[in-house]
Design an enzyme around this catalytic site. Structure first.
Site, PDB file in Angstrom:
ATOM      1  CE  LYS A 118      -3.849   1.856   2.324  1.00  0.00           C
ATOM      2  NZ  LYS A 118      -3.418   3.518   2.480  1.00  0.00           N
ATOM      3  CB  CYS A 368      27.617  27.712  19.883  1.00  0.00           C
ATOM      4  SG  CYS A 368      26.541  27.668  18.641  1.00  0.00           S
ATOM      5  CB  CYS A 386      28.436  24.918  16.864  1.00  0.00           C
ATOM      6  SG  CYS A 386      27.312  23.859  17.916  1.00  0.00           S
TER       7      CYS A 386
END
Length: 622
Positions: A118, A368, A386
């Site tokens: 399906k 950060c 970061c």
């Protein structure tokens, strides 16, 4: 509606229940569901059927939400929904009804049933005479969405006759190129059909021929007896889903006999001769205690902290919410009540929200503290410095290269000690590892893994994919390295990449820019690691036409003596095209041990030659 979603169903008035269910349906049809299918079917729908049995959601086909009204088309025959079933007994009842119809017709031959995946997309009708495509709409009238076809929609099946099917996107394409930006393949497809102004991702997917209208009668699937169906129901349903290259949300079971189909007929909502088998595992309703936001390479992922709950043999305390858009749409946050399931999976998932709250989305990176940016449904930290983004990128690299021990905690400790690049980590000594705070034994083990990574042969496409460049997974890396090596990839231009099958203008530009920015790292890895040019011809072979598998398409299935990755790379190196499923274009199905019947039957039906792994080895050795 948020207040109604927070209200238990038994406290809703009939009018409120109707409004809420209509809202759920409208959101689903527009491609932005706010509750899962299982929540809708198992939590709310039984209440609606009990209290408002003649509600349109129960008795009529529900139209797709369409904001752009183009030409309307009256379907020659109604396009109906499919009756849903979750339990084995419901399939048994369906089979009994089919057999009763056969008895009424005096049919004595054994009935056969078709079990197909399906597809979770957008139902559509194709009109061959004018090559137009229309949505299902309300089942009687559909809306013209031919613009998708004009922009690259691929038809799967016989396009010389009128046909019906499902518009969907290749699951592999979605996973590789769209998952970070779109919550669900169906949302993505519905959004394209619902707009005349295609977004960049939609244009690219259509250009890459990754969005298909799959005609239902083109799906190859087994025809089995009632006894076989009922005895091996879950097995056949699982095979149907696994063999589909598209996202599925269950399987469709229909009786094959046309006379029985005609006799059983339909009501205004669904055909009586078919049924959709859906599944949901053990379900639990739990309270959210809080949300933890994890910073990754490309997005900040929300993880729900829930009350400890025993579910399907495991104690669950954390559930991913995937992205910030999901938190917004479902009203997730401290105090919200949600339904979750494991459904036989290792990772639990959300079925839906029972009681929502006003969500709180971070405006700054939890690591950060730089402002976040929304990219489609996700929030991202765009600050390259970061530390958590660096941790995620390094962890991803080692994970893709199958290098052990570089999990998140270990990598975080390295980054905190100033080793923020792959170059610096590959140069680590035992003494430097000790100075980072690792014990003597752990330092030895990490150092040994680094040395192992340097000396173990590694496929070039894995190195390219490990860089974490958006839209550059393993599949795309393989396609690029058929034309370039890591050593000369710096010479690749936007136009050259665009000329390679599967890359459009926008994707080509973003990938070449990202590769240029990472050239120093690529050259370092190419010189430091034991790289195999997996897609280059073997020594002594002059041109591609001379390769033993040139022009052949191959599918590998079953347990092989070597890893699937190695044998597939080898086939591509010898000029072959490796496919994930058997099609009419498949040249050979190479079988190992424990092969499922579905691919064997598919190959036989399509006239594909079936050979053993030993036969395959003789071919490439010739």
């Amino acid at each position: 509606m948020q207040n109604l979603m927070k209200t238990p169903t038994h406290l809703l008035t009939d009018e409120q229940l109707s409004q809420l269910m209509t809202y759920f349906n409208e959101q689903y049809r527009s491609g932005s569901p706010v509750v899962s299918d299982a929540t809708f079917d198992l939590i709310y729908m039984p209440v609606l059927k009990s209290r408002l049995p003649h509600h349109p959601l129960i008795t009529k086909v529900q139209p797709e939400a369409v904001n752009v009204i183009n030409d309307r088309y009256q379907h020659k025959t109604p396009m109906l929904s499919t009756l849903k079933a979750y339990e084995h007994d419901e399939i048994q009842s369906f089979v009994d009804r089919c057999q009763q119809a056969a008895n009424e017709l005096g049919i004595t031959e054994e009935l056969l049933y078709r079990v197909s995946p399906k597809l979770d997309g957008l139902a559509a009708s194709y009109i061959a005479a004018d090559e137009k495509i229309y949505t299902r709409g309300d089942g009687t009238y559909g809306n013209d969405i031919t613009h998708l076809y004009r922009n690259g929609l691929k038809l799967i099946g016989n396009s010389n006759i009128n046909n019906i099917g499902e518009i969907t996107v290749l699951q592999s394409y979605f996973e590789e190129k769209l998952k970070g930006s779109f919550a669900h393949p169906r949302n993505f497809v519905a959004g394209l059909a619902n707009s005349d102004n295609l977004n960049d991702a939609g244009k690219q997917a259509l250009e890459d021929r990754a969005i298909h209208l799959v005609f239902f009668n083109s799906i190859n699937c087994p025809h089995i007896s009632a006894a076989e169906l009922l005895t091996n129901l879950e097995s056949y349903c699982e095979q149907a889903k696994q063999n589909s290259p598209y996202l599925t949300d269950g399987t469709v079971i229909e009786v094959v006999n046309e006379s029985v189909k005609k006799h059983m007929g339909n009501n205004e909502h669904h055909h009586h001769w078919q049924i959709a088998k859906k599944s949901v595992g053990e379900v639990a309703d739990v309270r959210i205690k809080g949300i933890e936001w994890n910073v990754g390479r490309n997005k900040i992922t929300p993880v729900l902290l829930i009350e400890p709950t025993w579910l399907s043999g495991a104690m669950i305390q954390r559930v991913t919410a995937h992205h910030a858009g999901n938190v917004n749409n479902l009203g997730l946050g401290e105090g919200a009540l949600i339904s979750i399931t494991r459904s036989g999976e290792i990772i639990p998932k959300i079925l839906g929200t029972i009681e929502a709250v006003n969500p709180s989305i971070p405006t700054h990176c939890p690591c950060c503290n730089q402002p976040v940016q929304w990219v489609n449904d996700a929030i991202t930290c765009t600050f390259d410095g970061c530390s958590e983004r660096q941790v995620s990128a390094i962890e991803y690299h080692f994970s893709l290269l199958n290098v052990d021990l570089f999990g998140r905690q270990s990598v975080r400790k390295l980054v905190e000690n100033g080793y923020q690049s792959l170059e610096s980590i590959y140069s680590l000594s035992k003494g430097k590892l000790l100075s980072c705070g690792f014990g003597a034994g752990q330092s030895d083990n990490l150092f040994n893994q680094i040395q192992k990574a340097k000396t173990t042969p590694i496929n070039d496409y894995l190195i390219l994919a490990s860089l974490g460049i958006h839209s550059l997974g393993r599949g795309s890396s393989k396609r690029i390295l058929k034309h370039f090596t890591l050593s000369n990839i710096n010479t690749m231009t936007d136009k050259q990449l665009e000329d390679i099958d599967g890359f459009g203008e926008l994707t080509a530009k973003s990938i070449t820019t990202a590769i240029f920015n990472k050239l120093t790292l690529i050259m370092f890895l190419n010189n430091t690691l034991n790289v195999i040019d997996t897609l280059k011809p073997q020594t002594g072979i002059v041109n591609e036409d001379a390769l033993p598998l040139s022009g052949l398409s191959i599918v590998f299935t079953g347990k092989m003596e070597r890893s699937r990755s190695d044998i597939s790379s080898e086939a591509e190196r010898f000029g072959g095209v490796v496919q994930s499923s058997v099609t009419k274009k498949t040249s050979y199905l190479v079988i190992g041990e424990n092969v499922g019947a579905s691919k064997i039957n598919s190959a036989k039906t399509k006239g594909v030659e079936i050979i053993t792994e030993a036969d395959y080895m003789k071919m490439i050795a010739a």
